[in-house]
Design an enzyme around this catalytic site. Structure first.
Site, short mmCIF file in Angstrom:
data_model
loop_
_atom_site.label_atom_id
_atom_site.label_comp_id
_atom_site.label_asym_id
_atom_site.label_seq_id
_atom_site.Cartn_x
_atom_site.Cartn_y
_atom_site.Cartn_z
N SER A 144 0.87 -1.18 0.00
CA SER A 144 0.00 0.00 0.00
C SER A 144 0.90 1.22 0.00
CB SER A 144 -0.89 0.01 1.24
OG SER A 144 -1.44 1.29 1.50
N TYR A 157 -1.88 -0.72 10.18
CA TYR A 157 -2.07 -1.15 8.78
C TYR A 157 -0.79 -0.93 7.98
CZ TYR A 157 -4.01 -1.11 4.02
OH TYR A 157 -4.27 -1.35 2.70
#
Length: 254
Positions: A144, A157
């Protein structure tokens, strides 16, 4: 294009978002696909779309929790048997949660690690023997933009995605002489379903999030944008790409 004719592909997270878009992209290009997801209802939707598009005969779906070691071991073995081998693994399964870091519980932290990072590891470990047997296997993992750029309220995350990037680099080197390629996609500013409700704190400072708008000025892109890049990377068109990540964010982080 029919870059995947006769190629056998296992895709996790295939019941929604980018995972589902990737399933349909690979099917459209002639691939044989096993789509795995923890959500049976989502998989049913994926199968319905494949039926409407005339590709259902090349799709198998399976309910699978990527964080469960025994389930992964059995699920990967069944997928390899159903496909008659394995050419490509796409680890798209993952979850996004947000929290003030000082309020993040160990349970919250461990959940993200277990699904995102440990799930990627377990799936890859179990698939490696079949991938290596081909002499040209490909692993596509999901990082990401949060792994390399500051995304507030997403420390847990981001840590999982940074771990996935490092893991991908390591296996790309480790198995390079056996023909394996391992790459990451790093999506950002993608309307994937998961990003619609990241669970931001009620008192989140949206000024800190303002920089996450894509530079191209067309708003968030759809999941098919990432699916197209995955198809390139996993095909012969990506034959000289390994041990790296491809950022797909419309210039958000230029």
């Amino acid at each position: 294009m029919q870059r995947f004719t006769g190629r056998r592909v296992l895709i996790t997270g295939g019941g929604s978002g980018i995972g589902r878009a990737t399933v349909h992209r690979i099917l459209a290009e002639g691939g044989l696909v096993v789509a795995a997801d923890v959500n049976a209802e989502g998989l049913a939707g994926t199968a319905e779309q494949a039926d409407a598009e005339g590709t259902a005969e090349r799709l198998t779906t399976t309910v699978l929790d990527v964080s469960d070691e025994d389930a992964v071991r059995a699920g990967v073995a069944a997928a390899v048997q159903a496909l008659g081998g394995l050419d490509v693994l796409v680890n798209a399964a993952g979850i996004l949660r947000s929290s003030h870091t000082h309020e993040t519980s160990l349970e919250f932290w461990n959940l993200l690690l277990r699904v995102n990072l440990t799930g990627t590891f377990l799936m890859t470990r179990e698939a490696l023997p079949a991938l290596l047997a081909t002499g040209s296997g490909v692993v596509v993992n999901f990082s990401s933009t949060s792994a390399s750029f500051a995304h507030p309220y997403m420390a847990a995350y981001a840590a999982t995605k940074g771990g996935i990037q490092s893991f991908t680099h390591a296996i790309a080197q480790e198995y390079s002489k056996q023909g394996l390629r391992a790459v990451c996609v790093a999506p950002g500013s993608i309307d994937s379903g998961m990003t619609n409700n990241p669970g931001l704190p009620a008192d989140a400072d949206f000024g800190l999030l303002a920089k996450l708008a894509p530079a191209l000025g067309q708003g968030f892109a759809g999941p098919q944008t990432v699916a197209g890049v995955i198809a390139m990377l996993a095909s012969e068109d990506g034959a000289f790409v390994t041990g790296t990540e491809i950022r797909i964010d419309g210039g958000t982080h230029m």
